[in-house]
Enzyme design. Structure first.
Site, PDB file in Angstrom:
ATOM      1  N   GLU A  49       0.855  -1.180   0.000  1.00 30.33           N
ATOM      2  CA  GLU A  49       0.000   0.000   0.000  1.00 30.33           C
ATOM      3  C   GLU A  49       0.896   1.237   0.000  1.00 30.33           C
ATOM      4  O   GLU A  49       1.655   1.467   0.947  1.00 30.33           O
ATOM      5  CB  GLU A  49      -0.915   0.018   1.225  1.00 30.33           C
ATOM      6  CG  GLU A  49      -1.996  -1.054   1.196  1.00 30.33           C
ATOM      7  CD  GLU A  49      -2.912  -0.984   2.396  1.00 30.33           C
ATOM      8  OE1 GLU A  49      -2.741  -0.066   3.238  1.00 30.33           O
ATOM      9  OE2 GLU A  49      -3.792  -1.851   2.531  1.00 30.33           O
ATOM     10  N   ASP A  60      -5.119   9.097  10.032  1.00 26.06           N
ATOM     11  CA  ASP A  60      -3.755   8.690  10.363  1.00 26.06           C
ATOM     12  C   ASP A  60      -3.319   9.229  11.711  1.00 26.06           C
ATOM     13  O   ASP A  60      -3.614  10.370  12.076  1.00 26.06           O
ATOM     14  CB  ASP A  60      -2.783   9.181   9.278  1.00 26.06           C
ATOM     15  CG  ASP A  60      -3.024   8.510   7.944  1.00 26.06           C
ATOM     16  OD1 ASP A  60      -3.296   7.296   7.966  1.00 26.06           O
ATOM     17  OD2 ASP A  60      -2.953   9.183   6.909  1.00 26.06           O
TER      18      ASP A  60
END
Length: 254
Positions: A49, A60
């Site tokens: 990824e 995140d």
């Protein structure tokens, strides 16, 4: 069978958990990123990824957010990523993981064409809900790319069934209610999330957010254990500390 599903099924047939490292493009710089990416591929990653850096990465945690900001400061862009990727070949499957804004600015059809030409097989967009995903999904599927489904603790069976009709490649199961990079053990609720997903999806399940080492999967019952493990923050910490991509993957694939 979609390319991404095939990569994970191959690992499953070999009796092991498929490995899906995540690394933001351009971190710590473009040259070092490609060095790390090639090392992850050579060391046995099944899918890579590649993070598309964005200035407001709402899903995140601080490790990935700081890495993305450093990459942006170094000039990392989606266009540069696709340009660089066209010059390289990978054995593992490739997925772009990013937020909707950069993809929208690039243009869905253009992105799908350029990503397919660069060897990408799918995209993950954490801030794109099912109800708004049809135009992007159509553009990707026209080029053979998958829009990867994300589910979590708050995803009901009924909503998973809605996703199931559109899902390809694999299903990304988010282990926590929060951001990436958790330091503690996996929450007990992850078993229920995996069990619900297993009851709905026929695709492989990939567990992410907070994974650091294989022992974290030991407490998950066999019938709902994920076929793949995704790790990002722990990999970045390892590299920041001077470790190598090979050493990190060796922990998961001795």
């Amino acid at each position: 069978m979609h390319t991404l599903e095939a990569k994970i099924r191959e690992a499953q047939a070999a009796g092991r958990t498929a490995l899906i490292p995540y690394l933001p493009y351009g971190y710590p710089d473009r040259e070092a990123f490609w060095k790390h990416a090639a090392a992850l591929d050579a060391a046995g990653a099944d899918v890579l990824e590649i993070g598309v850096p964005f200035s407001d990465p709402v899903a995140d945690g601080p490790v990935v957010e700081n890495a993305a900001r450093a990459a942006l400061a170094g000039g990392a862009t989606l266009a540069a990523l696709l340009h660089d990727l066209k010059e390289r070949t990978f054995s593992c499957g490739l997925v772009l993981m990013g937020y909707l804004n950069p993809f929208l600015q690039y243009g869905f059809e253009r992105l799908a064409r350029d990503a397919a030409a660069a060897g990408v097989s799918g995209c993950i967009v954490p801030d794109l809900p099912l109800e708004e995903a049809a135009p992007f999904r159509a553009a990707l599927e026209a080029e053979g790319l998958a829009l990867i489904t994300l589910v979590g603790q708050n995803t009901s069976v009924e909503r998973m069934r809605l996703y199931a009709g559109h899902s390809k490649g694999y299903v990304y199961v988010v282990s926590v209610m929060g951001t990436t990079g958790g330091q503690g053990s996996l929450p007990v609720q992850v078993r229920d999330t995996l069990a619900r997903a297993r009851s709905v999806f026929s695709l492989p399940l990939a567990l992410g957010f907070g994974l650091r080492e294989p022992g974290q999967l030991d407490g998950i019952p066999e019938e709902c254990r994920p076929e793949a493990a995704v790790f990002g923050s722990s990999l970045i910490r390892h590299l920041d500390a001077g470790g190598t991509a090979e050493d990190f993957l060796h922990v998961w694939r001795p």
